[in-house]
Design an enzyme around this catalytic site. Structure first.
Site, PDB file in Angstrom:
ATOM      1  N   THR A   1       0.866  -1.036   0.110  1.00 23.47           N
ATOM      2  CA  THR A   1      -0.074   0.128   0.228  1.00 23.47           C
ATOM      3  C   THR A   1       0.914   1.066  -0.105  1.00 23.47           C
ATOM      4  OG1 THR A   1      -1.823  -1.117   1.013  1.00 23.47           O
ATOM      5  CG2 THR A   1      -1.822   1.378   1.376  1.00 23.47           C
TER       6      THR A   1
ATOM      7  N   LYS B   1      -7.495   1.598  -3.089  1.00 25.24           N
ATOM      8  CA  LYS B   1      -7.021   1.270  -1.783  1.00 25.24           C
ATOM      9  C   LYS B   1      -7.221   2.427  -0.734  1.00 25.24           C
ATOM     10  CE  LYS B   1      -5.633  -1.196   1.531  1.00 25.24           C
ATOM     11  NZ  LYS B   1      -4.444  -2.049   1.700  1.00 25.24           N
TER      12      LYS B   1
ATOM     13  N   LYS C   1      -0.029   5.425   8.319  1.00 31.68           N
ATOM     14  CA  LYS C   1       0.911   5.503   7.051  1.00 31.68           C
ATOM     15  C   LYS C   1       0.266   5.712   5.957  1.00 31.68           C
ATOM     16  CE  LYS C   1       2.212   2.233   4.742  1.00 31.68           C
ATOM     17  NZ  LYS C   1       1.729   1.419   3.614  1.00 31.68           N
TER      18      LYS C   1
END
Length: 307
Positions: A113, A188, A256
């Site tokens: 990701t 995502k 993150k």
């Protein structure tokens, strides 16, 4: 010369994928690579901690290698699953990175990701070498990786996607091409934005039920059958009620991810007020010492405010 490289790539693309390299054997990558080995593929692995790579080969076979470049040699497909943008750069375009060992006509798939900018950067680096590229972040967590039931969101061209799809399906229940390079990472981001709000809502609901003197498990048994039901509710309510968070997807990683979402949102002028607020709440959890706790630990933050 360019025509010769293109011809070699096209010939290679027609060949069946039989040898893969897997870069990054964390809680996700370890079982994902294992599914490939069980499927009969030749798997070459690299991990920053050599001990884990050695343990993987002892369990699944294949071979482990000292550098990403070495692991990528003779691989039809190279898969990457590491921590963040800088980690991806290190194992792909960095010194001894996978791209320096990959052959013309092979394919790089990044499951990390990461940012959409990085996807574009890797695509450009791959095209210079006549290598295909797909950004392919996953959803489903460690449980999904172990059970082979991940959801994979892909960005790339149809030809590269078609070539990789069957291999990715060994550890996924859904593999979908969302659009050109970068589209997987953008999808995502949508996934993480939705999860942030869902987990905070679940945490608040359970907190309210507790304060109201209700049987939390009975509450979930009832409302999970209706419109309030979600994956988070089904899979996290028991540990949340038990105040147990030493498992799952770490708060540090969620922050993150949400940082990537919020940065992209600023560029798109998309308004994400709830996401920004939940990101701050996760910051509170980190201050509580919960950086490695599961994301559902938002409930502990609320309980902590009662102390």
């Amino acid at each position: 010369m360019q025509g010769c490289h293109q011809q070699k790539r096209e010939q290679h693309m027609q060949e069946k994928i039989s040898t893969v390299a897997f870069i990054g054997l964390g809680v996700m990558g370890y079982p994902m690579a294992g599914h490939l080995a069980r499927a009969g593929l030749t798997v070459r692995v690299y991990n920053r901690s050599e001990g884990k790579a050695k343990a993987w080969t002892e369990q699944f076979g294949g071979s482990y290698h000292a550098t990403p470049a070495e692991a990528a040699q003779r691989a039809d497909l190279v898969l990457v699953c590491v921590g963040n943008d800088d980690d991806v750069r290190q194992v792909t375009t960095g010194e001894q990175g996978a791209l320096s060992g990959m052959q013309t006509g092979s394919l790089l798939v990044d499951h990390t990701t990461a940012s959409a900018d990085l996807a574009q950067e890797l695509d450009a680096a791959c095209r210079e070498r006549n290598i295909g590229f797909i950004d392919a972040p996953v959803s489903g967590g460690q449980q999904g990786a172990e059970n082979g039931t991940l959801t994979i969101m892909c960005g790339g061209n149809e030809a590269d996607f078609s070539r990789a799809e069957t291999t990715l399906a060994h550890y996924a229940r859904a593999v979908t091409l969302m659009g050109p390079v970068g589209s997987g990472q953008l999808t995502k981001m949508v996934n993480q934005i939705c999860i942030a709000g869902l987990v905070q809502g679940l945490a608040e609901g359970l907190h309210f039920a507790e304060r109201a003197g209700l049987d939390q498990q009975r509450v979930i048994d009832v409302i999970s059958k209706g419109a309030a039901g979600s994956w988070q509710m089904e899979n996290r309510h028991k540990t949340m009620i038990a105040d147990a968070y030493e498992h799952g997807f770490a708060v540090d990683w969620m922050r993150k991810d949400l940082g990537i979402c919020l940065e992209q949102a600023r560029r798109l002028q998309a308004r994400l007020p709830v996401t920004a607020l939940v990101d701050q709440f996760y910051g509170d959890v980190q201050v509580m010492g919960g950086g490695r706790w599961d994301t559902s630990s938002l409930l502990r933050r609320l309980r902590g405010h009662d102390d």
